[in-house]
Each structure stands twice: as C-alpha cells, then as structure tokens.
Enzyme design. Sequence first.
Site, PDB file in Angstrom:
ATOM      1  N   GLU A 206       0.991  -1.671   4.730  1.00 36.44           N
ATOM      2  CA  GLU A 206       1.005  -0.780   5.896  1.00 36.44           C
ATOM      3  C   GLU A 206       0.289   0.495   5.498  1.00 36.44           C
ATOM      4  O   GLU A 206      -0.093   0.678   4.336  1.00 36.44           O
ATOM      5  CB  GLU A 206       2.440  -0.491   6.343  1.00 36.44           C
ATOM      6  CG  GLU A 206       3.115  -1.708   6.963  1.00 36.44           C
ATOM      7  CD  GLU A 206       4.448  -1.385   7.613  1.00 36.44           C
ATOM      8  OE1 GLU A 206       4.459  -1.237   8.838  1.00 36.44           O
ATOM      9  OE2 GLU A 206       5.454  -1.265   6.913  1.00 36.44           O
TER      10      GLU A 206
ATOM     11  N   HIS B 161       3.915   7.442  15.941  1.00 36.85           N
ATOM     12  CA  HIS B 161       3.377   6.151  15.504  1.00 36.85           C
ATOM     13  C   HIS B 161       2.048   5.936  16.217  1.00 36.85           C
ATOM     14  O   HIS B 161       1.946   6.175  17.425  1.00 36.85           O
ATOM     15  CB  HIS B 161       4.365   5.025  15.857  1.00 36.85           C
ATOM     16  CG  HIS B 161       4.060   3.753  15.128  1.00 36.85           C
ATOM     17  ND1 HIS B 161       2.978   2.954  15.432  1.00 36.85           N
ATOM     18  CD2 HIS B 161       4.702   3.134  14.103  1.00 36.85           C
ATOM     19  CE1 HIS B 161       2.966   1.904  14.615  1.00 36.85           C
ATOM     20  NE2 HIS B 161       3.996   1.995  13.793  1.00 36.85           N
TER      21      HIS B 161
ATOM     22  N   ARG C  25      -0.172   7.412   8.314  1.00 36.13           N
ATOM     23  CA  ARG C  25       0.067   7.343   9.756  1.00 36.13           C
ATOM     24  C   ARG C  25      -0.400   8.588  10.512  1.00 36.13           C
ATOM     25  O   ARG C  25      -0.913   8.502  11.620  1.00 36.13           O
ATOM     26  CB  ARG C  25       1.572   7.163   9.938  1.00 36.13           C
ATOM     27  CG  ARG C  25       1.968   6.613  11.222  1.00 36.13           C
ATOM     28  CD  ARG C  25       3.406   6.199  11.169  1.00 36.13           C
ATOM     29  NE  ARG C  25       3.567   4.864  10.641  1.00 36.13           N
ATOM     30  CZ  ARG C  25       4.752   4.272  10.482  1.00 36.13           C
ATOM     31  NH1 ARG C  25       5.851   4.922  10.791  1.00 36.13           N
ATOM     32  NH2 ARG C  25       4.836   3.052  10.014  1.00 36.13           N
TER      33      ARG C  25
ATOM     34  N   HIS D  54       7.978   8.727  17.002  1.00 41.73           N
ATOM     35  CA  HIS D  54       8.506   7.562  16.296  1.00 41.73           C
ATOM     36  C   HIS D  54       9.613   7.904  15.312  1.00 41.73           C
ATOM     37  O   HIS D  54      10.625   7.226  15.245  1.00 41.73           O
ATOM     38  CB  HIS D  54       7.358   6.892  15.552  1.00 41.73           C
ATOM     39  CG  HIS D  54       7.728   5.650  14.801  1.00 41.73           C
ATOM     40  ND1 HIS D  54       8.282   4.551  15.420  1.00 41.73           N
ATOM     41  CD2 HIS D  54       7.608   5.317  13.488  1.00 41.73           C
ATOM     42  CE1 HIS D  54       8.503   3.596  14.521  1.00 41.73           C
ATOM     43  NE2 HIS D  54       8.119   4.043  13.338  1.00 41.73           N
TER      44      HIS D  54
ATOM     45  N   ARG E 109       6.298  10.708   6.805  1.00 44.34           N
ATOM     46  CA  ARG E 109       6.923   9.581   6.107  1.00 44.34           C
ATOM     47  C   ARG E 109       5.917   8.452   5.859  1.00 44.34           C
ATOM     48  O   ARG E 109       5.149   8.073   6.750  1.00 44.34           O
ATOM     49  CB  ARG E 109       8.072   9.029   6.953  1.00 44.34           C
ATOM     50  CG  ARG E 109       8.742   7.812   6.379  1.00 44.34           C
ATOM     51  CD  ARG E 109       9.878   7.392   7.270  1.00 44.34           C
ATOM     52  NE  ARG E 109       9.413   7.021   8.582  1.00 44.34           N
ATOM     53  CZ  ARG E 109       9.090   5.778   8.934  1.00 44.34           C
ATOM     54  NH1 ARG E 109       9.166   4.795   8.068  1.00 44.34           N
ATOM     55  NH2 ARG E 109       8.683   5.531  10.155  1.00 44.34           N
TER      56      ARG E 109
END
Length: 557
Positions: free
Chosen positions: A127, A248, A297, A358, A393
């Site tokens: 990811e 997100h 992200r 998110h 994060r």
Amino acid sequence: MSVTHRLTAPAPGWTAATDVVVVGSGVAGLTVALNVRKAGLRAMVVTKAVLDEGSTRWAQGGIAAALGEGDTPEQHLDDTLVAGAGICDEEAVRTLVTEGPDAVRRLIATGALFDRGEDGEILLTREGGHHRRRIAHAGGDATGAEISRALVAAVRTDPGIELIEHALVLDLLTDTEGHAAGLTLHVMGEGQRDGVGAVRARAVVLATGGMGQVFSATTNPAVSTGDGVALALRAGAAVTDLEFVQFHPTPLWVGPDAEGQLPLISEAVRGEGAHLVDADGVRFMVGQHELAELAPRDIVAKAITRRMQEQGADHMFLDGRHFGAEMWEHRFPTILATCRAHGIDPVTAPIPIAPAAHYASGGVRTDPRGRTSVPGLYACGEVACTGVHGANRLASNSLLEGLVFAERIAADLAGRHAAGELPERTVDVAAARAARPVPLPPSEARAEIQRLMSRGAGVLRSAASMADAAAGLALIAEQAHSHVAEEKPADPRVETWEAANLLLVATALVAAAAQREETRGCHWREDFPERDDAHWRRHLITTLAASGDPVSTPEEQ
Ligand code: SIN
C-alpha cells in the site's frame, strides 16, 4: 483534577460495576478486554451500536507488519517515519514495528484467518508509502471484518466480559483524587438497562474510534462522532495533533453531493497495480513521486485534488481493468460487489474516486503504556495519539497500532493490579455534579457542522476558510447557550449529545489547524504551502479552558 464539563444529561437511573470498563469494540477495545481477563480482571465492553459495527469492520486493505522474507521492523520504521513527515514519536514507532509481528501472530492464535498462498505462507500486499509487500489481508479485501469476527467470537465466549451494546458514552467519573472511577452512559434499549446510567470501574479505557463524521463525506461509519476525544477534553485530558486528518485518496465517488459514509476502494487495489488516471485517461502520479500511485497517502490525495482543480472535475478515476474478472472476483470481492451495486463494473470501466475524510492521526495523548494525562484513563486505537502516526498515518498501520497498544494497556493494568495499585474506586458524586453542563445543539446541527468543516477545514485549508468554519461553529455554540438561557434547551438524547461531541471536536480541530501555519503531512495550507521545521516540527496540545473552549498550545521545542 476532576471533570470540568459534562454533557447536559439526566442523573443516572441505574448503576453497574466492573474492574475495567472499555468503551468501543473495534480491534483495540476487544483486545484490551481479552487481555485484562488474563490478569483476572473483569471487563465490561460498552459499544455504541452492535459489537462489530465500528471502523475495524470496514478496514479493507489489511494490517501492516514486517512478516515477509527480507523485511525487518527497521524498514517498517523507516517507511512510517517518512509518511509521518517529521513529527512521529520514534520510540512509539519502534514499539509498534518491533512488537507488531508477534501481536499479529497472537491475533492469528485468537482465530483470525489471513489469506495464505499455496505454500501456507501469509500473502502480503503493498500500500502507499510501503517500500515492501508488508500488508497481511483476509477475505481478499475484508481484513477488518475477519479480525472483528475472530475477536467478537472470543469475547462472546468469555463470561468475565460483560457487553453493553447500543450505548453512547457520556462522561468520565472520577474519585476524590481525580483518578478515573467509571463513566456515565446512555443505553438505547428497553432491556434491563435503559436510559442514562453509571458504571463504576477501577480504570477506564477509551477505544471509541475516530471522528470522520465531523465532515460531510467520510469513509467512517455513522457512529464515528468523536465521542472519545470529546469526553477526554471535558475530563481535562490533553489531546494532540487534531489538525492531521487523513483524507483517503480513493473512496468511491458516488455523486457531487455525496454525504455520510462512502464506500472505500482500498489502497491495496493500487498496491496490486491499478492506476490513477484523470478525465483524459492520463496517469498523473507518474513523475510526481518515486512510488507514483503508491506514494504516501497525503501526497496522492493532494495530487488528485490538484488535478481535479486543474480539470474542473469533481472526481478522478482508478483504472484496474487490466486485472481481469478473475482477479477482481478473488482478490477484491467486496470492492467489486460495492462498485457493481453502484452501477460501475471495474472489470470493464475505470472507477470514479475522490478523496474523503478517513482517519484521525491525532487524538487523546497517551504515553507508551496507553495512559492519558488523567490518572486511570487510558486510550488506544484511532481515538488515541500514541505518536506513531505523526502528521500522516502510513497505510494499514492503524489496525496494528490498535492491537499493539491495546496489549500494552492490558499489560499496564495487569502490572498495576498485581502490585495492588488498582483498587476499587469510589465516585466523587459532588465533583460530578459540580461539572458545568454543556448546552446541547439541536440534532440538525450535525449537518451544518459537517458542511462547515468540509468547506473550511477539508483537504485544502487557509486562514480565511478556517475563520469561516470557526465563525459558523461558534454561532452554533452561541445558539445552544441562548436556547438554555431562554429555557428552550434541546432535549438530551443521542442525536443532540452526538451533535455536542461533533461541535467540540470540530472546534478543537479548526483551532489547531488554524494555528499550524505550514503544510505538513495531511495538513495542507493554501496560504502556507511549505513545511516549516524551524517553527512547527512539534505538536499542538489541545485542552479545554475554563470557558469550555478548546485551546491549542505548541509543545516546547
Ligand atoms: C485501505 O485499505 O486503503 C485503507 C487502509 C488504511 O486506511 O490503513
């Protein structure tokens, strides 16, 4: 210190007692409950809906841990620190990545079934921000649901764990020394326990999840209204890093006025090779970052937002047509079904996506044992700020954080219990009564708060946009005060308590975000586009002033 403010609510009509009361039933809450039982402590799990309704169940991609051949905690640490943009607590991250692999093995021993290859080894995917395949997954893209299933099954078979479902936590109760001694809550039911009650306990653990519902569009379920952070603030606890809300990059775009919980299209879809493309079919992440679509992200969410602005579009696309039908069906069955339910077939068409709120990287400040600044009050999971996430994060670190720090809380409670430092507590009733009641906004305030926050403190922020949001939030608070003065207060009920919690966390978030005059991680300021390490490589600590307003103070450098 005692609780200075409380939600306006009727006096408790029933009482119960336990050793450790845990609020929330995601991976963090259930792990605390199961582990304190090993120390012979009774636990009570209070949850807002049913046991498996929280955010854990919705987690798709997986749980990150250095389990693969050649991977090491040190590499996981490096990726986490880079994503966190300079303000992770390195020791907390080290704890996470070194204790993580064994914590996952213990989760497997509890019954969680992860996807495995023909050789029996756990399958790992990638990811954003991870330089290695490091994400264990279950049911293809239903990791959280499987973890939740396994933990709920274990909790349900333990007679030493009492469950209270459909219960909204209201406020902390303390003893005369200011130590947590239980909490008040409202049970929405008609059973043995109904209405507002009080639970007495030796310690209180917040594992209430996030606050995504503070925005109009979010991947969070409807129950994620920031109840834990709001309770902690009213109880005098320190909260930190609230401005770092992770958006997100790829929730499903379901229309221009989408509201509430949006379906997630997991980052693992990009991890397996799907491409982000713009309205002209151009792959716009290539050349922007060495990891392209798998950049951290915040970078991907910003790039999508910029391209949407350039093209005057309200969404971009995620193209995974090259996977073919079989891979979609086996690897991403949940996402495939969700897309098809919305009239999109990812096998033949790119998926429309747009960023949405998110994850709260900040929360109730804790030390490495999960202790907050209020004695006897602990926090873990998304509601907590352990320092692991910094300003952004790293993908799939959240389930791991919930697991690792929940185990640490249970170990701390077990140690205190063994040392005779966890006695029964007597609630200081006079102090509870003396706390100032917070006027409740009407239930309709929820939509207005969400609109103000999405417009003023969303992906892209400025002093002007946040001043508008702050003014709108202040007006809602003023009106609630006026209604009390005019003896026309809003009824105390779940919707108005939730609105009060949302109002408090939204106000605290905007105050912190307005103060942080730089761009860092997922905090993106149009008017301060650069990262400013000289002034801002530090945390903002938020507490509640005597007036009931949140105040953010920069940590000493
Ligand atoms: C995802 O599957 O994209 C979400 C994982 C996460 O938020 O860590």
